[in-house]
Design a protein around this motif. Structure first.
Motif, PDB file in Angstrom:
ATOM      1  N   GLY A  30       0.827  -1.213   0.000  1.00 58.57           N
ATOM      2  CA  GLY A  30       0.000   0.000   0.000  1.00 58.57           C
ATOM      3  C   GLY A  30       0.849   1.246   0.000  1.00 58.57           C
ATOM      4  O   GLY A  30       2.074   1.194  -0.149  1.00 58.57           O
ATOM      5  N   GLN A  31       0.181   2.370   0.171  1.00 60.56           N
ATOM      6  CA  GLN A  31       0.881   3.656   0.174  1.00 60.56           C
ATOM      7  C   GLN A  31       1.166   4.087   1.603  1.00 60.56           C
ATOM      8  O   GLN A  31       0.289   4.049   2.456  1.00 60.56           O
ATOM      9  CB  GLN A  31       0.046   4.719  -0.538  1.00 60.56           C
ATOM     10  N   TYR A  32       2.411   4.492   1.841  1.00 62.87           N
ATOM     11  CA  TYR A  32       2.831   4.955   3.154  1.00 62.87           C
ATOM     12  C   TYR A  32       3.217   6.424   3.040  1.00 62.87           C
ATOM     13  O   TYR A  32       3.786   6.855   2.033  1.00 62.87           O
ATOM     14  CB  TYR A  32       4.025   4.140   3.669  1.00 62.87           C
ATOM     15  N   GLU A  33       2.883   7.189   4.082  1.00 66.24           N
ATOM     16  CA  GLU A  33       3.195   8.605   4.076  1.00 66.24           C
ATOM     17  C   GLU A  33       3.914   8.972   5.368  1.00 66.24           C
ATOM     18  O   GLU A  33       3.521   8.556   6.454  1.00 66.24           O
ATOM     19  CB  GLU A  33       1.913   9.434   3.956  1.00 66.24           C
ATOM     20  N   GLN A  66       5.045   4.064  -2.361  1.00 69.39           N
ATOM     21  CA  GLN A  66       4.163   2.938  -2.650  1.00 69.39           C
ATOM     22  C   GLN A  66       4.946   1.654  -2.420  1.00 69.39           C
ATOM     23  O   GLN A  66       5.984   1.429  -3.046  1.00 69.39           O
ATOM     24  CB  GLN A  66       3.668   2.997  -4.106  1.00 69.39           C
ATOM     25  N   LEU A  67       4.465   0.807  -1.491  1.00 71.95           N
ATOM     26  CA  LEU A  67       5.121  -0.463  -1.190  1.00 71.95           C
ATOM     27  C   LEU A  67       4.349  -1.593  -1.845  1.00 71.95           C
ATOM     28  O   LEU A  67       3.149  -1.741  -1.629  1.00 71.95           O
ATOM     29  CB  LEU A  67       5.191  -0.694   0.322  1.00 71.95           C
TER      30      LEU A  67
END
Length: 152
Positions: A14-17, A33-34
């Protein structure tokens, strides 16, 4: 600053911020984006003489990992369907599936969980044996070996 993830599974994709406040410039953010991929299957070719012992390593390129700490199974492709030959749970004896007409009493789990087939027969030619190691419910490492049997 870094985010460290352990026991990575597919569900962590998913996307990490990362957001942090700086002075006097205000809030800064970065996104990544992982994508977590499953292990790829490795394919090998093994040549053996007729009526000899065929020995196939489970994961040929894996030398540092101790396979005895993970569940594994050996399968053979029987006309498009995979038939289980042997399973091994950590700290337990191997369980053989002797209902196979071709491999009933001919298979043995050797050192380092290698599959041994004796004696090799003409019917073994072209067969694909695969080893599946379950590192985690979402992480299985596989190797498959196609066998070529030669007569003298």
């Amino acid at each position: 600053w870094a985010l460290h993830l352990e026991n990575v599974t597919m569900s962590l994709s998913g996307q990490y911020e990362c957001t942090f406040a700086t002075y006097p410039y205000g809030t800064k953010a970065a996104k990544i984006q992982l994508i977590v991929k499953a292990e790829e299957e490795r394919h090998y070719l093994k040549k053996v003489w007729l009526n000899q012992t065929l020995e196939i390593p489970c994961l040929e390129d894996t030398t540092s990992e101790n396979l005895s700490t993970y569940p594994l199974k050996w399968l053979v492709d029987e006309n498009g369907r995979k038939e289980e030959l042997v399973t091994k749970e950590p700290s337990c004896p191997a369980v053989y599936r002797n209902n196979s007409v071709l491999y009933g009493q001919r298979v043995l789990l050797g050192l380092n969980n290698a599959l041994k087939v004796f004696p090799t027969k003409i019917a073994d030619d072209g067969r694909v044996f695969s080893c599946h190691v379950l590192y985690h419910p979402e992480r299985v490492q596989k190797s498959s070996t196609t066998v070529r049997v030669f007569g003298k």
